[in-house]
Design an enzyme around this catalytic site. Structure first.
Site, PDB file in Angstrom:
ATOM      1  N   HIS A  70       3.536   4.312   8.102  1.00 48.52           N
ATOM      2  CA  HIS A  70       2.566   4.404   9.220  1.00 48.52           C
ATOM      3  C   HIS A  70       2.924   5.320  10.119  1.00 48.52           C
ATOM      4  O   HIS A  70       3.752   6.006  10.375  1.00 48.52           O
ATOM      5  CB  HIS A  70       2.497   3.018   9.866  1.00 48.52           C
ATOM      6  CG  HIS A  70       1.675   2.080   8.870  1.00 48.52           C
ATOM      7  ND1 HIS A  70       0.313   1.937   8.496  1.00 48.52           N
ATOM      8  CD2 HIS A  70       2.335   1.162   7.801  1.00 48.52           C
ATOM      9  CE1 HIS A  70       0.132   1.099   7.736  1.00 48.52           C
ATOM     10  NE2 HIS A  70       1.391   0.397   7.248  1.00 48.52           N
TER      11      HIS A  70
ATOM     12  N   CYS B 150       5.031   8.128 -22.711  1.00 47.44           N
ATOM     13  CA  CYS B 150       3.969   7.676 -21.973  1.00 47.44           C
ATOM     14  C   CYS B 150       3.003   8.993 -21.621  1.00 47.44           C
ATOM     15  O   CYS B 150       3.209   9.788 -21.007  1.00 47.44           O
ATOM     16  CB  CYS B 150       4.270   7.061 -20.580  1.00 47.44           C
ATOM     17  SG  CYS B 150       3.164   6.688 -19.608  1.00 47.44           S
TER      18      CYS B 150
ATOM     19  N   ILE C   4       9.087  -9.567   8.108  1.00 47.19           N
ATOM     20  CA  ILE C   4       9.061  -8.011   7.870  1.00 47.19           C
ATOM     21  C   ILE C   4       7.732  -7.672   7.067  1.00 47.19           C
ATOM     22  O   ILE C   4       7.956  -7.515   5.784  1.00 47.19           O
ATOM     23  CB  ILE C   4      10.249  -7.494   7.104  1.00 47.19           C
ATOM     24  CG1 ILE C   4      11.607  -7.979   7.731  1.00 47.19           C
ATOM     25  CG2 ILE C   4      10.237  -5.880   7.263  1.00 47.19           C
ATOM     26  CD1 ILE C   4      11.719  -7.454   9.101  1.00 47.19           C
TER      27      ILE C   4
ATOM     28  N   ILE D 148       2.370   2.732   2.508  1.00 46.71           N
ATOM     29  CA  ILE D 148       1.922   3.597   3.585  1.00 46.71           C
ATOM     30  C   ILE D 148       3.410   3.711   4.565  1.00 46.71           C
ATOM     31  O   ILE D 148       4.006   2.800   4.807  1.00 46.71           O
ATOM     32  CB  ILE D 148       0.834   3.107   4.234  1.00 46.71           C
ATOM     33  CG1 ILE D 148      -0.290   2.528   3.656  1.00 46.71           C
ATOM     34  CG2 ILE D 148       0.403   4.147   5.629  1.00 46.71           C
ATOM     35  CD1 ILE D 148      -1.089   3.841   3.042  1.00 46.71           C
TER      36      ILE D 148
ATOM     37  N   SER E 255       0.776  -1.082   0.002  1.00 46.61           N
ATOM     38  CA  SER E 255       0.049  -0.201  -0.008  1.00 46.61           C
ATOM     39  C   SER E 255       0.964   1.328   0.226  1.00 46.61           C
ATOM     40  O   SER E 255       0.306   2.394  -0.170  1.00 46.61           O
ATOM     41  CB  SER E 255      -0.774   0.128   1.218  1.00 46.61           C
ATOM     42  OG  SER E 255      -1.812  -1.030   1.144  1.00 46.61           O
TER      43      SER E 255
END
Lengths: 490, 418
Positions: free
Chosen positions: A52, A404, A339, A50, A48
């Site tokens: 934290h 792109c 991990i 993130i 994700s």
């Protein structure tokens, strides 16, 4: 080279890369071994992203300590390494008073851990921090120290920095045997290559249990926990200003709405215990689950905006804490296993911690006077103003060739990725973002195939999506016998 | 930075952009085409099959031949063409529009113009858009990308092919892949009817005995590195239920699952989009919600024939000329979709002129009737032999057919298929 390395690190994900970079500050010969054809191609590429906020885990765990330490290190790390990172903050949204009780516990946990600036919010404050939240929100938690990062870009830049300071990187080095003679590890690969080292670090992610076995060290089991995520267009209405978490369950932080650092929106991940470490298949059932959950937080999340879905596997260990320690059975081996989340956040602190463990195990650390923590920033055409763009194009016209169109990535950036060793379509995608936008490579794949051929000398049928058997093109027009279907009209 | 000033700039040098540009240049206005690829012609360049031009030129041409006629016209009219130039952000400053063009050939260009024609075409929907479950190996291509690889680059993307979606590009590619010597195992279509033109079903599948699985989906993709196979399931059965599901061993999956107007630049310019078409909302002049910015061709709505693109774009070019001349738009009222209509374009009509409409049916029906009403009053009732979603319906509402309207009322025009 046949001489002996001081340290061999197995696994070039975010853990191995962080350790390699930290060790590169010392007068050591370090080799980083990766089984895939590029770094960050395992657990670290599919998560994700993130950073934290330090409130999900109790203070007694190693992971909460490293999460808080790692989080703080990100600003300095970004200044040196230029990967996309933004401290956008995290919200946990409670949709009932029952959920609010859990939020209060998280808040207390965060305070105890030392999460900077963490606060409880009432409904009004939650809605003012994020107007796109479900109006039924009753309150929640705000962790301003939380953030978002491009995980593969983080790993790429850590490895680039490590290599710049002398670490040797060996890709396609799939470890299948370890011989221990006296004070030496002889680590061999399926290709028959061997490296010899005095110390070793097991940062092998999903395979850490198998690697430990090869060292005849601790026996443990890594259980893959599957997470499915959906990526949405950068124009999605659901793009929030902060990461939105639901109230967590005992096993999982839940499915989130993530405003990625590059401006797309992501929803997920699921959490599903599986057996197969290679099961990266998405399923139809999870789609319903993810979108139901995401819409509960942010009602404007729409499946019309989906551009792709992917699966990541978390390398979960029994007990769910990180296992980072000097092996008791093999005292020159440091284990860095289990991990999973918040591994990305903790990674810089893990680098520091493993460095200290190696020292404790006897490794002599002498600082390198010429250690340079910074790498050169790479200009990206879509991030610069037109006047800077003009100068870039003047110096190197290929900055003006937008290959792109969805993500506005120039030919120069793709060439740079190839020069840095990312020669597969996925490697280029993760390094530059070309093929990562809404058309998913529909318009630029053929251009990138040409650029790879020109820059590397590979022929088109040697180019792969991500190494090994993931070929793209099988031949040229005119090479095949005409296929004739039995009973077909002639 | 090089400054460029024009009466009108056309973004996109495919069939739409060239047709509009030619009309504008014929009227004597200064006009330029900005195109990101290395040649004019757009997607026609890779459509080497025939079947183009039957309406417009009354003869059958290949895609490149159709394009060539317009490329020649662009040259003859001496239009400025900027190839390999990508438009970045459009800024609307009222009577003047401006934007940057990024190019490895010209460097950085700054354009200022009184009007813009959006003619960027469309893009293909992909796997993420249809949510096919399974692994993510190499070997999954959109049909248009595969067409480009085969027809222009000469690359063959795989040997055992399954095609998802019976859109025209998918059908054309089924035949093309057979011709280059690969094995096309079948075409899988979720709807109970084909998405492409009937002539393509016959000429590309039937003639080659390629199975068409209607009311089926690819419910699973497997293969760790390269595609190794797919499961084909009847619509409505859950994966695992396996009722009449079957597996196909293949190394390549081509997706022909629809096209979406490519409106990213339009959005940045503040143009309002129509969720039904994915293109801009336009008035009777094909002008978008931003004054002076027009749209035509597949960026406005996805057409099934290039001939219709040409027709629409030439009208767009004429409308741009009127705008540049300062002709006021006059009275305009809303158009809305009635029964069985997905969309009708344009979104406004002009009761004081002739109006050309395009609409897309929601249903498959024989012996249908087109019914057009203004304020509930029927103004057209017309027999249609057969309608289906893959075939666009067009009609003209002549000025004489429009009753006198009271300007105090909404005067909404509703188009339905009964």
């Amino acid at each position: 080279m046949s001489s002996v390395y001081d340290v061999a690190i197995i696994g070039a994900g975010v853990t191995g890369a962080s350790i390699a970079r930290r060790l590169s500050a010392y007068k050591l010969r370090v080799v980083l071994l990766e089984k895939e054809c590029d770094v960050s191609f395992g657990v670290s590429k599919a998560n994700s992203g993130i950073i934290h906020g330090g409130f999900h885990h109790g203070a007694s765990t190693l992971k909460s300590r490293l999460e808080i330490q790692g989080n703080i290190m990100f600003d300095a790390l970004q200044r040196d390494l230029h990967f996309p990172f933004r401290r956008c903050g995290i919200l946990v949204a409670a949709l009932s008073f029952e959920e609010m009780k859990t939020v209060e516990k998280l808040y207390m946990q965060g305070v105890q851990n030392g999460s900077i600036g963490i606060e409880l919010c009432n409904r009004e404050r939650m809605l003012s921090l994020e107007p796109k939240l479900n109006r039924d929100v009753v309150g929640g938690l705000h962790a301003p120290s939380g953030g978002i990062v491009e995980p593969y870009r983080l790993v790429f830049s850590l490895v680039e920095s490590a290599v710049k300071n002398g670490v040797e990187l060996k890709t396609k080095f799939k470890v299948n045997g370890v011989d221990i003679t006296g004070e030496r590890f002889h680590i061999s690969s399926v290709n028959g290559e061997t490296v010899t080292s005095r110390y070793a670090v097991n940062a092998a992610g999903l395979r850490a249990d198998e690697i430990s076995k090869l060292f005849k060290a601790e026996e443990f089991t890594i259980s893959p926990r599957k997470g499915e995520e959906y990526l949405m267009d950068r124009n999605a209405a659901a793009f929030t200003s902060r990461v939105i978490f639901p109230v967590p369950s005992p096993n999982s932080k839940g499915m989130l709405v993530i405003p990625t650092v590059e401006g797309t929106t992501m929803v997920g991940p699921t959490a599903e215990e599986i057996e197969d470490k290679e099961d990266l298949a998405t399923t139809g059932d999870n789609f319903e689950k993810v979108f139901y959950s995401a819409r509960r937080l942010v009602p404007s999340v729409s499946e019309r905006d989906i551009i792709t879905a992917f699966v990541g596997l978390r390398p979960a260990l029994e007990g769910n804490d990180f296992y980072i320690a000097i092996s008791t059975k093999c005292p020159k081996l440091v284990q860095a296993a289990g991990i999973q989340s918040p591994g990305l956040t903790a990674a810089p602190a893990i680098g520091e911690y493993v460095k200290d463990l190696l020292k404790k195990a006897g490794l002599i650390l002498e600082e390198k006077p010429n250690y340079d923590p910074a790498i050169d920033p790479l200009p990206r055409i879509r991030e610069v103003d037109p006047f800077t763009a003009e100068k870039l194009i003047e110096k190197n016209p290929s900055y003006g060739n937008i290959v792109c169109r969805c993500e506005s990535i120039s030919e120069a950036e793709i060439v740079e990725a190839i020069k840095k060793g990312h020669t597969t379509l996925d490697g280029i995608k993760f390094y530059t973002r070309a093929q990562m936008g809404r058309c998913q490579g529909g318009f630029c794949t053929y251009k990138i195939l040409k650029i790879i051929q020109r820059e590397t000398g590979l022929s088109v049928d040697e180019i792969t999506k991500r190494g090994a058997g993931s070929w793209e093109i099988t031949g040229r027009v005119g090479e095949f016998q005409i296929f004739s279907r039995t009973g077909g009209k002639e | 930075m090089t400054e460029k000033k024009y009466d009108s700039v056309i973004i996109g040098g495919g069939s739409a952009g060239m047709a509009a540009a030619c009309r504008i240049a014929e009227a004597g206005y200064s006009c330029a085409i900005v195109e990101r690829e290395t040649a004019l012609g757009g997607i026609l360049n890779q459509c080497i099959h025939n079947g183009f031009g039957l309406h417009h030129f009354k003869e059958e041409l290949t895609g490149p031949e159709y394009a060539e006629r317009f490329i020649q016209a662009v040259k003859d009219k001496g239009l400025d063409v900027y190839l390999e130039t990508t438009v970045m952000d459009i800024e609307d400053t009222g009577s003047m529009k401006s934007f940057y063009g990024y190019s490895s050939v010209y460097g950085l260009l700054h354009f200022s113009c009184r009007s813009i024609v959006l003619a960027m075409g469309c893009r293909e929907r992909n796997r993420g858009n249809i949510g096919t479950p399974g692994t993510r190996p190499s070997g999954i291509f959109t049909a248009g990308l595969a067409q480009r690889l085969v027809n222009i680059d000469g690359y063959i993307p795989g040997k055992k092919i399954v095609i998802v979606g019976s859109g025209d590009i998918g059908l054309i590619m089924a035949r093309r892949m057979t011709w280059v010597g690969t094995e096309v195992l079948g075409v899988v279509e979720i709807q109970p009817y084909p998405a492409g033109l009937t002539r393509n079903i016959v000429q590309c599948l039937t003639d080659f005995n390629i199975p068409l699985h209607l009311s089926h989906v690819v419910s699973k993709i497997w293969g760790k590195e390269r595609v190794e196979g797919v499961r084909v399931s009847p619509v409505g059965t859950e994966e695992g239920g396996n009722r009449a599901s079957f597996d196909l061993d293949c190394d390549t999956l081509l997706l022909s699952v629809g096209l979406v107007p490519d409106n990213e630049i339009s959005k940045k310019a503040g143009v309002d989009l129509n969720p039904e078409t994915g293109g801009a909302l336009v008035d009777s002049r094909l002008m978008t919600s931003v004054e002076g910015i027009f749209a035509c061709g597949n960026v406005l709505h996805v057409h099934d024939l290039v001939d219709f693109v040409t027709e629409e774009s030439q009208r767009c070019g004429e409308a741009v000329c009127h705008y540049l001349k300062g002709v006021a738009p006059g009275r305009q009222y809303r158009t809305v979709s009635g029964a069985n209509v997905k969309y009708v374009l344009p979104n406004m009509y002009n009761p004081d002129g002739d109006n050309r409409f395009y609409l897309r049916p929601l249903v498959v029906k024989n012996g249908a009737e087109l019914v057009v009403k203004i304020e509930g009053r029927e103004v057209i009732r017309k027999k249609l032999r057969h309608v289906q979603p893959s075939e666009m319906v067009s009609f003209t509402l002549d000025r004489e057919e429009i009753p006198s309207l009271e300007s105090s009322r909404g005067n909404t025009l509703e188009t339905g298929i009964l």
